[in-house]
Enzyme design. Structure first.
Site, PDB file in Angstrom:
ATOM      1  N   ASP A  87       0.719  -2.252 -10.034  1.00 37.74           N
ATOM      2  CA  ASP A  87       0.433  -3.462 -10.817  1.00 37.74           C
ATOM      3  C   ASP A  87       0.707  -3.239 -12.304  1.00 37.74           C
ATOM      4  O   ASP A  87       1.374  -4.044 -12.961  1.00 37.74           O
ATOM      5  CB  ASP A  87      -1.025  -3.895 -10.630  1.00 37.74           C
ATOM      6  CG  ASP A  87      -1.398  -4.051  -9.170  1.00 37.74           C
ATOM      7  OD1 ASP A  87      -0.483  -4.067  -8.335  1.00 37.74           O
ATOM      8  OD2 ASP A  87      -2.599  -4.136  -8.867  1.00 37.74           O
ATOM      9  N   GLU A 125      -8.393   1.241 -15.132  1.00 35.22           N
ATOM     10  CA  GLU A 125      -8.904   0.581 -13.920  1.00 35.22           C
ATOM     11  C   GLU A 125      -9.537   1.594 -12.956  1.00 35.22           C
ATOM     12  O   GLU A 125     -10.588   1.332 -12.370  1.00 35.22           O
ATOM     13  CB  GLU A 125      -7.771  -0.207 -13.227  1.00 35.22           C
ATOM     14  CG  GLU A 125      -8.288  -0.989 -12.048  1.00 35.22           C
ATOM     15  CD  GLU A 125      -7.575  -2.305 -11.792  1.00 35.22           C
ATOM     16  OE1 GLU A 125      -6.796  -2.770 -12.651  1.00 35.22           O
ATOM     17  OE2 GLU A 125      -7.816  -2.874 -10.711  1.00 35.22           O
ATOM     18  N   TYR A 173     -10.118  -1.359   0.766  1.00 34.89           N
ATOM     19  CA  TYR A 173      -8.986  -0.746   0.069  1.00 34.89           C
ATOM     20  C   TYR A 173      -9.160   0.772   0.009  1.00 34.89           C
ATOM     21  O   TYR A 173      -8.263   1.539   0.369  1.00 34.89           O
ATOM     22  CB  TYR A 173      -8.866  -1.335  -1.349  1.00 34.89           C
ATOM     23  CG  TYR A 173      -7.660  -0.863  -2.132  1.00 34.89           C
ATOM     24  CD1 TYR A 173      -6.444  -1.515  -2.028  1.00 34.89           C
ATOM     25  CD2 TYR A 173      -7.744   0.239  -2.985  1.00 34.89           C
ATOM     26  CE1 TYR A 173      -5.332  -1.088  -2.751  1.00 34.89           C
ATOM     27  CE2 TYR A 173      -6.647   0.670  -3.712  1.00 34.89           C
ATOM     28  CZ  TYR A 173      -5.450   0.000  -3.592  1.00 34.89           C
ATOM     29  OH  TYR A 173      -4.352   0.420  -4.307  1.00 34.89           O
ATOM     30  N   SER A 185      -5.827  -8.576 -12.972  1.00 35.26           N
ATOM     31  CA  SER A 185      -6.517  -7.534 -13.746  1.00 35.26           C
ATOM     32  C   SER A 185      -5.507  -6.683 -14.525  1.00 35.26           C
ATOM     33  O   SER A 185      -5.730  -6.379 -15.701  1.00 35.26           O
ATOM     34  CB  SER A 185      -7.414  -6.677 -12.865  1.00 35.26           C
ATOM     35  OG  SER A 185      -6.718  -6.197 -11.758  1.00 35.26           O
ATOM     36  N   HIS A 239       0.806  -1.235   0.000  1.00 31.66           N
ATOM     37  CA  HIS A 239       0.000   0.000   0.000  1.00 31.66           C
ATOM     38  C   HIS A 239       0.836   1.281   0.000  1.00 31.66           C
ATOM     39  O   HIS A 239       0.317   2.347   0.319  1.00 31.66           O
ATOM     40  CB  HIS A 239      -0.991   0.007   1.181  1.00 31.66           C
ATOM     41  CG  HIS A 239      -2.030  -1.069   1.081  1.00 31.66           C
ATOM     42  ND1 HIS A 239      -3.318  -0.831   0.658  1.00 31.66           N
ATOM     43  CD2 HIS A 239      -1.960  -2.416   1.301  1.00 31.66           C
ATOM     44  CE1 HIS A 239      -3.995  -1.985   0.647  1.00 31.66           C
ATOM     45  NE2 HIS A 239      -3.192  -2.955   1.031  1.00 31.66           N
ATOM     46  N   THR A 240       2.096   1.163  -0.324  1.00 31.76           N
ATOM     47  CA  THR A 240       2.916   2.384  -0.388  1.00 31.76           C
ATOM     48  C   THR A 240       2.697   3.117  -1.716  1.00 31.76           C
ATOM     49  O   THR A 240       2.954   4.314  -1.793  1.00 31.76           O
ATOM     50  CB  THR A 240       4.421   2.047  -0.261  1.00 31.76           C
ATOM     51  OG1 THR A 240       4.709   0.971  -1.155  1.00 31.76           O
ATOM     52  CG2 THR A 240       4.792   1.650   1.153  1.00 31.76           C
ATOM     53  N   GLY A 298      -4.358 -11.459  -5.597  1.00 28.45           N
ATOM     54  CA  GLY A 298      -3.319 -10.518  -5.191  1.00 28.45           C
ATOM     55  C   GLY A 298      -2.071 -10.555  -6.049  1.00 28.45           C
ATOM     56  O   GLY A 298      -1.039 -10.009  -5.671  1.00 28.45           O
ATOM     57  N   LEU A 299      -2.136 -11.212  -7.239  1.00 29.79           N
ATOM     58  CA  LEU A 299      -0.969 -11.239  -8.128  1.00 29.79           C
ATOM     59  C   LEU A 299      -1.235 -10.424  -9.402  1.00 29.79           C
ATOM     60  O   LEU A 299      -0.573 -10.613 -10.428  1.00 29.79           O
ATOM     61  CB  LEU A 299      -0.595 -12.683  -8.494  1.00 29.79           C
ATOM     62  CG  LEU A 299      -0.210 -13.608  -7.337  1.00 29.79           C
ATOM     63  CD1 LEU A 299       0.188 -14.978  -7.864  1.00 29.79           C
ATOM     64  CD2 LEU A 299       0.933 -13.025  -6.505  1.00 29.79           C
TER      65      LEU A 299
HETATM   66  C1  GLA Z   1      -3.361  -3.671  -5.151  1.00 30.90           C
HETATM   67  C2  GLA Z   1      -3.394  -2.367  -5.930  1.00 30.90           C
HETATM   68  C3  GLA Z   1      -1.998  -1.751  -5.982  1.00 30.90           C
HETATM   69  C4  GLA Z   1      -1.384  -1.644  -4.584  1.00 30.90           C
HETATM   70  C5  GLA Z   1      -1.506  -2.969  -3.842  1.00 30.90           C
HETATM   71  C6  GLA Z   1      -1.077  -2.874  -2.399  1.00 30.90           C
HETATM   72  O1  GLA Z   1      -2.608  -4.619  -5.841  1.00 30.90           O
HETATM   73  O2  GLA Z   1      -3.881  -2.581  -7.230  1.00 30.90           O
HETATM   74  O3  GLA Z   1      -2.065  -0.486  -6.609  1.00 30.90           O
HETATM   75  O4  GLA Z   1      -1.972  -0.594  -3.870  1.00 30.90           O
HETATM   76  O5  GLA Z   1      -2.841  -3.456  -3.855  1.00 30.90           O
HETATM   77  O6  GLA Z   1       0.278  -2.576  -2.309  1.00 30.90           O
END
Ligand code: GLA
Length: 383
Positions: free
Chosen positions: A176, A164, A225, A132, A39-40, A128-129
């Site tokens: 991402d 997105e 989020y 999208s 989340h940085t 989480g990978l």
């Molecule tokens: C998701 C979001 C990214 C990022 C991560 C957390 O993957 O799409 O932009 O914020 O969570 O680091």
């Protein structure tokens, strides 16, 4: 993993059956795993990120119409949209990501052509990978190839992020899409989200990177989020900064008592996590096992207690990973709330590690996890 030729044959057969012809060309874009820096990105901080060999392929053929017809092999589903319509159902379906990319490219003045396509992904969905982002960046590459224009990889990443944010409705940062477009084979990247510069980071020989999928699904578009993001933005404003990145830890410490307790916890995590990105990059390059263990443990502890993004399945996985043979360190990945986690493992011990995690996690939760080693892959392009 499926061998490349077998994958290509399967997709071509499905294409032929669905559209009556063979595809003309193929594009791909990788998923990613963040090694440090949860989340940085939307706080304009740093992230240590790895584009992975799990990727999304689109086999395509121009259809000389204004329509995009797609078949998803993973979901065994068909969907179409017109290049002249806007994405009204944003965020309801997988095709919205492709439609959103088309809208962002159109807005940028790019010429778009209709096509028939078959999508196949080895990036697990909603884990989480960045499945999208992989779809968005592969789709942008198809439009680029058909339109005969060229986008710089960074510009492509920014347009896919815009797709997105604006057309799918997920307020994600740049991590991402940046990783999926800018990835380089063989190295991790430190991404600085303030100026969008990046630096290759070599990982010492003998350290394997292993994904441990809790198989507990998360929904990124869910309220959590956005709520974390708002809390960070509130914190930055209260500290007189445009983004948390502009605040140093000593400045924060001096004024933390002025912030609502929950905002102070969120800010502390981001500032500490940002500093850990550079420390972990050094530790991975020099192979400093003790530092890797300490930094990853601190990252997970902050994610659990300060940022509060650790679901019960993640705690169970963390316990299993830390007890497994060959482990160096382990932490969360992606947005949290379930999904995948990541471990650094002594390379010769990867199989033993995987077997241990499987047994321990399954007996603690009753869920069969998925465990696999990943290496750094190239960013989006034609195959
Ligand atoms: C998701 C979001 C990214 C990022 C991560 C957390 O993957 O799409 O932009 O914020 O969570 O680091």
């Amino acid at each position: 993993m499926i061998p490349i030729h077998q994958r290509q044959d399967t997709i071509a057969q499905v294409f032929q059956k669905r559209f009556g012809r063979l595809p003309q060309f193929w594009c791909r874009a990788p998923g990613r795993v963040d090694l440090m820096g949860s989340h940085t990105d939307y706080n304009l901080g740093a992230v240590l990120t790895l584009p992975i060999g799990r990727d999304t392929w689109i086999a395509a053929r121009a259809n000389h119409t204004r329509t995009v017809n797609l078949h998803s092999l993973n979901l065994n589903a068909d969907a179409s949209f017109s290049l002249d319509s806007s994405n009204k159902n944003a965020g309801q379906s997988w095709i919205d990501y492709v439609h959103g990319v088309a809208e962002a490219l159109h807005e940028e003045g790019m010429l778009l052509e209709g096509f028939d396509g078959v999508i196949h992904s080895t990036v697990p969905l909603c884990s989480g990978l960045s499945s999208s982002a992989a779809l968005e960046c592969a789709a942008a590459t198809v439009f680029e190839t058909l339109g005969g224009w060229n986008l710089a990889p960074l510009q492509k990443a920014l347009l896919c992020q815009r797709a997105e944010n604006r057309y799918v409705g997920v307020n994600c940062g740049i991590l991402d899409q940046f990783t999926s477009c800018m990835g380089r084979e063989g190295c991790a990247l430190i991404l600085d989200c303030r100026d969008l510069s990046s630096k290759a980071v070599a990982i010492a020989d003998g350290i394997g990177i292993v994904i441990c999928d809790t198989k507990s699904k998360r929904e990124l578009a869910g309220s959590e989020y956005g709520e974390r993001r708002t809390q960070c933005e509130d914190g930055a404003r209260m500290l007189g900064a445009s983004a948390l990145r502009e605040v140093t830890l000593p400045q924060f410490e001096a004024r933390a008592h002025e912030l609502p307790a929950i905002v102070a916890k969120r800010c502390r995590f981001i500032l500490e996590e940002h500093a850990r990105v550079y420390a972990l990059a050094d530790a991975l390059t020099t192979g400093d096992r003790a530092a890797i263990r300490e930094l990853t443990a601190a990252s997970f502890e902050g994610a659990a207690n300060l940022y509060e993004i650790a679901a019960p399945a993640m705690h169970a996985m963390m316990t299993a990973m830390l007890a497994a043979r060959g482990v160096i360190g382990a932490r969360q990945a992606g947005a949290g709330f379930g999904g995948c986690m990541v471990a650094f493992v002594e390379e010769p011990m990867v199989d033993a590690f995987s077997a241990d995690v499987r047994t321990r996690y399954a007996s603690a939760t009753g869920i069969e996890p998925e465990i696999y080693q990943v290496t750094a892959a190239a960013g989006a392009g034609m195959i």
